[in-house]
Design an enzyme around this catalytic site. Structure first.
Site, mmCIF file in Angstrom:
data_model
loop_
_atom_site.group_PDB
_atom_site.id
_atom_site.type_symbol
_atom_site.label_atom_id
_atom_site.label_comp_id
_atom_site.label_asym_id
_atom_site.label_seq_id
_atom_site.Cartn_x
_atom_site.Cartn_y
_atom_site.Cartn_z
ATOM 1 N N GLY A 1 87.573 -4.113 106.896
ATOM 2 C CA GLY A 1 86.668 -3.892 108.015
ATOM 3 C C GLY A 1 85.934 -5.166 108.408
ATOM 4 O O GLY A 1 86.464 -6.281 108.328
ATOM 5 N N SER A 2 84.674 -5.006 108.787
ATOM 6 C CA SER A 2 83.913 -6.109 109.399
ATOM 7 C C SER A 2 83.588 -7.251 108.457
ATOM 8 O O SER A 2 83.068 -8.286 108.894
ATOM 9 C CB SER A 2 82.621 -5.559 110.008
ATOM 10 O OG SER A 2 82.916 -4.645 111.047
#
Length: 585
Positions: free
Chosen positions: A297-298
């Site tokens: 993810g981020s």
């Protein structure tokens, strides 16, 4: 006439007696020859076979166990050691049991008599009835004086750390040979070489003569790990609290020395007790931090932005067009949870601080596929982190030639590639070491570690303040803050891929950060698998666990404060990272 006949009869008697003597003599001679031949045959032709048979009945080679080396933490605390135990074996063809002896032996071995009978009903020359039992049990069995049953000295592995070290240390088998974890990975170093002694036994199986040592045992060597027992216990406690609080499937956490690359804590939950061999069959010994892959993810966004700044296609003060919270690329729509920036534009700092997928994807468009791939690979993605733990996963980073524009965009914010937690933590040492990636290890290395320069110090000096902004009240991870210390890091929230479809209700929440920002000392990475109850963002689930682990670690190690404590003024030591990096140049 009578006189003549009588004279003839007397004349034949001696001839008959001579023939009989000769016959007996020839018979004795033949018998002697046969016996001599048989003796010669047995002593020459069948000598080896008969000797082997005789020795099999009266001579045994008994194992002289070697003492396995200890596993020690970085301060010398014992994490695993081998203690004296007893093994019980029997020669089935020589066992003679009375009913009281059978009952007493079964009781001492904690066996049912039927199970004991089954073990003794064997065609093998020797069978083990028990391994690794307490010396007191061995004494009780010896006192029974059962013909054909004997007790030997051996060793059993013990783990004072219990479940806190379960997946890291692993297990040994009944012969004290490593089977999982570091016990397996370092088995050659830890293992001694068993010896043997030759003995003569009587028909009751008792040793009546020592024939000497066939081979002397060679003792194993101790091994000192980078792990700190104190940090391991506190990291495990905080991870467990986080997993339980969010009713998650599981989780893992890693604490790295940012400069030496030493893994000072590595914890998993749920876990298993070291030495629990049944856990191996159920997957309880799987080290999630190195064996389980997830989409980050981020937490990948800082690498996309760093690469763009490094090659000069992005300036840290650039403004990225952001008219809406969505962006359509090749028919696919990329979304943000809310609009970033103002007046239709957003700064690079805002994009990282607010964790914008749209902004990161637009920055990634400026990167050539080959360049983005090369930098990610140099940062350790797609390659096992080489911790030395068995079962390390490499992660997934596809070759750049196959990337479609939408795939490059999603990889820029952490979808379409996979990592393990140690791999991700290692990558963040780049932001703690002015752009240098540090090799990680579970062995104490005295502070020496190989480093690979991935980004320039100038690039990191621009990105690190952005990561600090991400942990501010305006960022996605205010719950990662630690009183008295400046923190930099990034949240990650990724849907789990189930089959070929991303699940709408199953997430991996993560956070990776470093502190103190003025002089980074540790990197801590936390991953929580499938948090439940409607709260699943990395900033809500993983960041608080990071804060607890990192805060207690820094205080325990007496790291100098670089941020104000509650109700106290800002310390003078809180200079900007940019100034420190320029000073280093």
């Amino acid at each position: 006439m009578k006189s003549a006949a009588k004279s003839s009869s007397n004349k034949g008697a001696p001839q008959y007696a001579i023939w009989r003597v000769r016959a007996v003599a020839y018979g004795l001679l033949v018998g002697f020859v046969v016996l001599a031949g048989r003796g010669l045959y047995l002593q020459v032709v069948q000598h080896d076979d008969l000797t082997k048979r005789g020795d099999a009945r009266t001579t045994r080679d008994l194992v002289l166990p070697a003492h396995r080396g200890r596993l020690l933490d970085r301060e010398g605390a014992v994490l695993a050691s081998s203690v004296p135990a007893r093994g019980v074996f029997a020669f089935p063809d020589q066992v003679e049991l009375t009913t009281p002896q059978r009952d007493g032996l079964a009781k001492a071995l904690n066996l049912r008599t039927t199970d004991l009978d089954r073990k003794l009903d064997s065609e093998r020359d020797l069978v083990f009835l028990a391994r690794g039992i307490a010396p007191e049990q061995g004494q009780a069995i010896t006192a029974l004086k059962i013909p054909g049953v004997a007790v030997q000295t051996e060793y059993k592995r013990e783990y004072p750390s219990q479940e806190v070290m379960g997946q890291v240390l692993g297990i040994t088998n009944v012969d004290d040979v490593g089977q999982e974890g570091l016990e397996l990975a370092q088995n050659e170093w830890l293992s001694g070489r068993p010896g043997a002694r030759r003995v003569t036994i009587d028909r009751r199986g008792s040793v009546v003569e020592e024939l000497g040592a066939v081979r002397a045992p060679q003792q194993g060597r101790d091994l000192q790990l980078a792990l700190d027992s104190r940090l391991q216990h506190l990291a495990f406690r905080e991870l467990k609290r986080g997993v339980d609080a969010h009713r998650a499937k599981g989780g893992a956490a890693v604490v790295l020395d940012a400069h030496s690359g030493e893994i000072v804590a590595l914890v998993n939950y749920p876990t298993s007790k070291p030495g629990d061999r049944s856990a191996a069959a159920t997957g309880g010994l799987r080290n999630r931090a190195v064996a389980d892959l997830f989409e980050p993810g981020s937490t990948m966004k800082p690498f996309t932005i760093s690469t763009a700044i490094e090659i000069g296609v992005l300036k840290p003060d650039a403004l990225i067009p952001m008219p809406t919270s969505t962006y359509t690329l090749n028919g696919a729509t990329i979304r943000d949870a809310h609009t970033i920036g103002s007046n239709g534009v957003a700064s690079v700092t805002e994009i990282l601080q607010k964790s914008s997928n749209v902004g990161t994807a637009k920055i990634a468009e400026r990167l050539p596929n080959e360049v983005m791939w090369r930098q990610l690979q140099r940062a350790g993605f797609g390659r096992a982190p080489q911790t030395g733990v068995p079962g390390e996963a490499h992660g997934r980073l596809r070759a750049p030639q196959s990337w479609r524009p939408i795939e490059k965009a999603t990889m820029s914010y952490g979808y379409g590639l996979s990592v393990n937690l140690v791999q991700l933590a290692r990558a963040y040492t780049i932001f703690a070491n002015q752009g240098a990636l540090v090799d990680v290890t579970l062995l104490k290395n005295g502070g020496a570690a190989r480093q690979t320069q991935v980004y320039s110090p100038k690039t990191i000096a621009m990105v690190l303040p952005m990561l600090e902004k991400a942990t501010s009240k305006e960022g996605t991870a205010p719950l990662s803050q630690i009183p008295g210390y400046r923190v930099a890091g990034k949240t990650g929230t990724a849907k789990k891929l189930v089959g070929a479809v991303y699940s709408e209700g199953r997430y991996v929440a993560s956070f990776v950060g470093l502190a103190p920002v003025s002089n980074p000392r540790y990197v801590v990475a936390v991953m929580i698998d499938e948090p439940a109850g409607g709260v699943f963002y990395g900033g809500q689930v993983a960041a608080p666990v990071f804060s607890s682990i990192m805060g207690q670690t820094l205080r325990l190690m007496e790291a100098p404060y670089d941020a104000p404590l509650p109700n106290q003024p800002t310390p003078a030591a809180s200079d900007t990272v940019v100034a420190i990096v320029r000073e280093g140049n």
